[in-house]
Write a protein that holds these residues in place. Structure first.
Motif, mmCIF file in Angstrom:
data_model
loop_
_atom_site.group_PDB
_atom_site.id
_atom_site.type_symbol
_atom_site.label_atom_id
_atom_site.label_comp_id
_atom_site.label_asym_id
_atom_site.label_seq_id
_atom_site.Cartn_x
_atom_site.Cartn_y
_atom_site.Cartn_z
ATOM 1 N N LEU A 148 0.809 -1.213 0.000
ATOM 2 C CA LEU A 148 0.000 0.000 0.000
ATOM 3 C C LEU A 148 0.846 1.269 0.000
ATOM 4 O O LEU A 148 0.353 2.343 -0.320
ATOM 5 C CB LEU A 148 -0.918 0.024 1.224
ATOM 6 N N GLU A 149 2.102 1.147 0.397
ATOM 7 C CA GLU A 149 2.981 2.305 0.482
ATOM 8 C C GLU A 149 3.534 2.653 -0.898
ATOM 9 O O GLU A 149 3.870 1.769 -1.675
ATOM 10 C CB GLU A 149 4.140 2.022 1.433
ATOM 11 N N PRO A 150 3.652 3.940 -1.170
ATOM 12 C CA PRO A 150 4.261 4.312 -2.444
ATOM 13 C C PRO A 150 5.723 3.885 -2.478
ATOM 14 O O PRO A 150 6.375 3.791 -1.439
ATOM 15 C CB PRO A 150 4.132 5.834 -2.474
ATOM 16 N N ASP A 151 6.207 3.626 -3.661
ATOM 17 C CA ASP A 151 7.606 3.223 -3.820
ATOM 18 C C ASP A 151 8.504 4.352 -3.346
ATOM 19 O O ASP A 151 8.417 5.473 -3.831
ATOM 20 C CB ASP A 151 7.888 2.898 -5.288
ATOM 21 N N LYS A 152 9.354 4.072 -2.395
ATOM 22 C CA LYS A 152 10.219 5.099 -1.827
ATOM 23 C C LYS A 152 11.591 5.120 -2.484
ATOM 24 O O LYS A 152 12.475 5.818 -2.033
ATOM 25 C CB LYS A 152 10.359 4.881 -0.324
ATOM 26 N N GLY A 153 11.741 4.369 -3.517
ATOM 27 C CA GLY A 153 12.998 4.412 -4.240
ATOM 28 C C GLY A 153 14.023 3.428 -3.711
ATOM 29 O O GLY A 153 13.906 2.872 -2.626
ATOM 30 N N GLU A 154 15.028 3.232 -4.529
ATOM 31 C CA GLU A 154 16.111 2.321 -4.177
ATOM 32 C C GLU A 154 16.980 2.945 -3.096
ATOM 33 O O GLU A 154 17.082 4.146 -2.973
ATOM 34 C CB GLU A 154 16.967 2.047 -5.419
#
Length: 76
Positions: A31-37
């Motif tokens: 459910l969380e947006p992708d926070k990046g690598e």
């Protein structure tokens, strides 16, 4: 709820506690947006640094009772 959701819930009920926890973590994470690598690596580095401070004695701790009393006062 859809029939598919009801079936999944029924199947989840028979899983072990650790399996349900893993599934819950997966579902909540989805459910969380992708926070990046690199976020996971950044957290591992932060944790490693804090552990090193505790082990070498440079970390300043506070008694749990003191911290909990402060929190209870702040959030009655």
């Amino acid at each position: 709820m859809t029939e598919a959701v009801e079936q999944l819930k029924s199947q989840a009920r028979v899983l072990s506690t650790s399996e349900r926890a893993e599934l819950a973590y997966f579902l909540l994470s989805s459910l969380e947006p992708d926070k990046g690598e690199g976020i996971g690596e950044a957290w591992r580095a932060e944790i490693a640094g804090r552990v090193a401070e505790i082990r070498n004695g440079s970390a300043v701790g506070r008694p749990a009772e003191e911290v909990l009393a402060e929190l209870r006062e702040r959030y009655p």
